[in-house]
Design a protein around this motif. Structure first.
Motif, short mmCIF file in Angstrom:
data_model
loop_
_atom_site.label_atom_id
_atom_site.label_comp_id
_atom_site.label_asym_id
_atom_site.label_seq_id
_atom_site.Cartn_x
_atom_site.Cartn_y
_atom_site.Cartn_z
N GLU A 256 0.61 -1.06 -0.08
CA GLU A 256 -0.18 0.16 0.25
C GLU A 256 0.88 1.29 -0.27
N GLN A 257 2.45 1.20 0.88
CA GLN A 257 2.88 2.20 0.68
C GLN A 257 3.95 2.46 -0.52
N ILE A 258 3.63 1.67 -0.96
CA ILE A 258 4.62 1.94 -2.07
C ILE A 258 3.55 2.16 -3.33
N LEU A 259 2.61 1.28 -3.61
CA LEU A 259 1.19 2.49 -4.71
C LEU A 259 0.98 3.89 -4.28
N GLN A 260 0.80 4.13 -2.92
CA GLN A 260 0.80 5.34 -2.38
C GLN A 260 1.87 6.48 -2.92
N GLN A 261 2.88 5.95 -2.85
CA GLN A 261 4.29 6.96 -3.32
C GLN A 261 4.33 6.91 -4.92
N VAL A 262 4.28 5.85 -5.47
CA VAL A 262 4.71 5.45 -6.86
C VAL A 262 2.71 6.62 -7.80
N ASP A 263 2.13 6.38 -7.02
CA ASP A 263 1.08 7.41 -7.13
C ASP A 263 1.27 8.78 -7.14
N GLN A 264 1.55 8.78 -6.56
CA GLN A 264 1.63 10.60 -6.09
C GLN A 264 2.29 11.16 -6.99
N LEU A 265 3.71 10.38 -6.80
CA LEU A 265 4.68 10.39 -8.32
C LEU A 265 4.51 10.57 -9.42
N MET A 266 3.29 10.18 -10.08
CA MET A 266 2.53 9.68 -11.35
C MET A 266 1.79 10.91 -11.29
N TYR A 267 1.10 11.05 -10.75
CA TYR A 267 0.20 12.45 -10.63
C TYR A 267 0.69 14.17 -10.42
N GLN A 268 2.00 13.87 -9.91
CA GLN A 268 2.95 15.41 -10.13
C GLN A 268 2.79 15.06 -11.68
N ASN A 269 3.42 13.72 -12.95
CA ASN A 269 3.59 13.87 -13.77
C ASN A 269 2.40 14.75 -15.02
N LYS A 270 1.24 14.15 -14.57
CA LYS A 270 0.42 14.19 -14.77
C LYS A 270 0.12 16.13 -14.75
#
Length: 118
Positions: A95-109
């Protein structure tokens, strides 16, 4: 990975074309990662890739720039936003890994949306 403006594809071309678009994207990603990782549809227009080792910048650029992805696509290709996270043991929870990578993806989005609006 998230397909930017995917809703517009469904709205303009219909859900059957949207599904073909998702399949086209998945096929391309599987080709890119064929020898070094796996690609999974995470939900909707989001995909996750698990890569063995540190993912080369060339692969990230290839995913984000979508070169020649219109070839064989059911409609014009938009853009992909990515989030990349290098995980080393000991691993956090999934869950923490997915949350971190999701946050990075949304910054790029967010950055991609600002560039698209210019």
């Amino acid at each position: 990975m998230d397909l930017d403006r995917f809703k517009q594809i469904n709205d303009q071309y219909g859900h059957l074309v949207g599904d073909q678009y998702l399949q086209h994207f998945a096929n391309i990603c599987c080709q890119i990662f064929q020898n070094t990782g796996k690609v999974y549809r995470f939900g909707g227009d989001e995909f996750a890739a698990v890569y063995n080792g540190i993912i080369p910048q060339a692969i990230i650029r290839q995913l984000e720039s979508c070169p020649q992805w219109d070839e064989g696509a059911p409609c014009p290709f938009n853009q992909v936003s990515t989030g990349v996270l290098h995980c080393r043991p000991p691993h956090s929870s999934v869950e923490q890994i997915l949350q971190q990578v999701d946050q990075l993806m949304y910054q790029n989005k967010s950055r991609n949306q600002r560039q698209h609006e210019k």
